[in-house]
Design a protein around this motif. Structure first.
Motif, PDB file in Angstrom:
ATOM      1  N   UNK B  79       1.382   6.742   4.873  1.00 29.70           N
ATOM      2  CA  UNK B  79       2.618   7.226   4.831  1.00 29.70           C
ATOM      3  C   UNK B  79       3.544   6.341   4.324  1.00 29.70           C
ATOM      4  N   UNK B  80       3.578   5.051   4.932  1.00 31.16           N
ATOM      5  CA  UNK B  80       5.090   4.050   4.520  1.00 31.16           C
ATOM      6  C   UNK B  80       4.593   3.620   3.165  1.00 31.16           C
ATOM      7  N   UNK B  81       3.254   3.276   2.874  1.00 31.10           N
ATOM      8  CA  UNK B  81       2.955   2.682   1.463  1.00 31.10           C
ATOM      9  C   UNK B  81       3.196   3.407   0.342  1.00 31.10           C
ATOM     10  N   UNK B  86       6.650   5.459  -4.106  1.00 29.58           N
ATOM     11  CA  UNK B  86       7.525   6.523  -4.666  1.00 29.58           C
ATOM     12  C   UNK B  86       9.116   5.832  -4.974  1.00 29.58           C
ATOM     13  N   UNK B  87       9.254   5.349  -3.929  1.00 28.51           N
ATOM     14  CA  UNK B  87      10.801   4.797  -3.933  1.00 28.51           C
ATOM     15  C   UNK B  87      11.037   3.543  -5.094  1.00 28.51           C
ATOM     16  N   UNK B 123      16.439  -0.582   1.739  1.00 28.26           N
ATOM     17  CA  UNK B 123      15.519   0.653   2.193  1.00 28.26           C
ATOM     18  C   UNK B 123      14.027   0.264   1.989  1.00 28.26           C
ATOM     19  N   UNK B 124      13.910  -0.426   0.895  1.00 24.31           N
ATOM     20  CA  UNK B 124      12.333  -0.881   0.580  1.00 24.31           C
ATOM     21  C   UNK B 124      11.832  -1.775   1.621  1.00 24.31           C
ATOM     22  N   UNK B 125      13.081  -2.826   1.919  1.00 25.87           N
ATOM     23  CA  UNK B 125      12.529  -3.532   2.824  1.00 25.87           C
ATOM     24  C   UNK B 125      12.267  -3.127   4.510  1.00 25.87           C
ATOM     25  N   UNK B 200       3.397  -3.739  -7.684  1.00 19.92           N
ATOM     26  CA  UNK B 200       3.290  -2.984  -6.535  1.00 19.92           C
ATOM     27  C   UNK B 200       2.086  -1.890  -6.721  1.00 19.92           C
ATOM     28  N   UNK B 201       1.947  -1.319  -7.892  1.00 23.24           N
ATOM     29  CA  UNK B 201       0.990  -0.221  -8.178  1.00 23.24           C
ATOM     30  C   UNK B 201      -0.350  -0.651  -7.978  1.00 23.24           C
TER      31      UNK B 201
END
Lengths: 238, 213
Positions: B79-81, B86-87, B123-125, B200-201
């Motif tokens: 979920x979070x990853x 996406x973000x 938000x990403x943090x 990150x990808x």
């Protein structure tokens, strides 16, 4: 390997730049004696070791059995080492005596090609009064005739430097460096005192100890009004 | 519009005056590889990129030595990853706009983009913090746990660095004092953020899908 590959050139560089750094030449006669003592000493020390290696003696041991028959060559090696010691003693003596020599070294005693030899020995803190224009890798050997000799138009009231293009080294941007201030020092204290020392005693320090340096870096970066005014006065959009 | 990709000399070149080369008319800052900090940032990315590449190699090396992977545990929750992925990809859009606006010296646009980027960054943090709670492994539990925490930790270090950088820049751009070279800072901040996005990808793929295949 290390002696031949690194220490010889190191000693050479020492002699080469000694006049630029101290304003005094090193003694030539003593230098020659030192070179030959060192050259002979190094070969007498290390050449027998090659032979000893072929005879089966491992490196970096301080003792071995008498029956191994390695004694004579090791003695020769030791004698070589003593010759190296004498040479180094002569070197230290040469350095000390040269420092107290009365006559001063010239600007460019070697007729060398690079820019450090264009300024007095030792160089003044500002290096050059005006930035010289350079058109080759050996600027002192190939002064372009009729070309510009120096750069003008850089600010004198602030620390303005010149950035050139990467490959052709064409003057491209006037770059204003930060003025002196307390924050670089605070940042150094924060890195050493906080992050480094803290992280030696606790793994937590490696993480949380980064916060004080970060604050110091941000404060260092944050522009001050006076500096900003100076920059705006000199500013020109690309 | 001047683009950063033009690494040509300034439109106003240095002029010859007698024996002197007069540089007074040169610009006082430049974008892209005309800027000193651009090189510093590029070097930083080379080092960090190499560290990421090493960690990924180490991940698969350790995997090749293990009987089970993830060793004796569950794979990280997706979920979070995935939300992070996406973000962060969405954030590339205002980021690229910020870069362009900076090169155009468009203060209004730069301000809007930086505020958006700062919010997304914060938000990403938070999302990243949640990721750490749902990795389903402790960092000191096994070789698997260690390499996963290291990978995520390295990327988090970059994430925090650039979010902090963006916040400071946003404050400066909103409050001043301003000068032209701040636009270079904005463009370079965007360049570094692109690096955080792009790296990150593969790291996401390794951390979240490595244990599932």
């Amino acid at each position: 390997m290390l002696i031949g590959g690194a220490v010889f050139p190191l000693l050479g560089a020492f002699f080469y730049w000694f006049p630029k750094v101290t304003g005094r030449m090193m003694g030539e006669r003593m230098g020659r004696w030192q070179f030959w003592l060192f050259f002979i000493g190094v070969n007498v020390t290390f050449f027998p070791m090659h032979q000893l290696g072929l005879q089966g003696m491992p490196r970096r041991i301080y003792t071995y059995l008498a029956e191994s028959g390695w004694g004579t060559l090791n003695l020769v090696s030791i004698i070589g080492a003593v010759v190296v010691d004498m040479s180094m003693l002569l070197f230290v003596l040469n350095v000390v005596l040269s420092l107290f020599r009365r006559e001063r070294a010239a600007e460019n005693p070697w007729g060398a090609p690079t820019l450090e030899w264009a300024v007095p020995s030792p160089p003044p803190p500002f290096n050059f009064v005006v930035l010289p224009v350079v058109s080759s890798r050996e600027p002192l050997w190939s002064r372009e005739t009729g070309g510009a000799t120096h750069v003008s138009g850089l600010a004198t009231g602030t620390r303005e430097g010149l950035v050139t293009t990467v490959l052709d080294a064409v003057p491209d941007v006037r770059y204003i460096y930060p003025s002196p201030g307390i924050w670089p020092f605070v940042a150094a204290l924060a890195v050493a005192g906080c992050w480094l020392i803290w992280s030696i005693f606790s793994a937590q320090g490696a993480l949380w100890g980064m916060i004080p340096p970060t604050i110091a870096f941000i404060a260092w970066f944050w522009p001050r009004k006076r500096e900003n005014d100076q920059h705006l006065a000199l500013e020109k959009r690309p | 519009m001047t683009t950063r990709r033009e690494a040509r000399p300034a439109s106003v070149a240095a002029v010859r005056r007698g024996d002197a080369l007069d540089v007074a008319n040169l610009p006082s800052y430049g974008f892209g590889n005309r800027s000193l900090m651009w090189w510093g940032t590029a070097g930083m990315m080379a080092i960090e990129g190499a560290a990421f590449a090493f960690m990924i190699v180490i991940y698969f090396y350790l995997r090749s030595l293990s009987d089970s992977w993830p060793s004796g545990g569950a794979a990280p929750d997706l979920l979070w990853g995935t939300l992070n992925l996406g973000l962060i990809l969405v954030s590339a859009v205002p980021n690229i706009y910020a870069d362009r606006a900076a090169i155009d010296h468009d203060l209004g646009k730069v301000r809007i983009c930086l505020v958006i980027l700062s919010v997304i960054g914060l938000v990403l943090l938070l999302v990243r913090a949640m990721e750490f709670t749902t990795l389903n492994v402790r960092g000191d539990e096994s070789a698997y746990g260690s390499v996963v925490w290291m990978l995520l930790g390295l990327h988090t270090f970059n994430l925090i660095t650039d979010v902090a950088d963006s916040l400071v820049l946003t404050a400066l751009i909103l409050k001043g004092p301003l000068e032209g070279k701040r636009f270079v800072d904005v463009a370079e901040n965007s360049g570094y953020w692109n690096f955080v996005v792009v790296t990150w990808v593969p790291i996401y793929a390794v951390v979240y899908w490595g244990p599932r295949f």
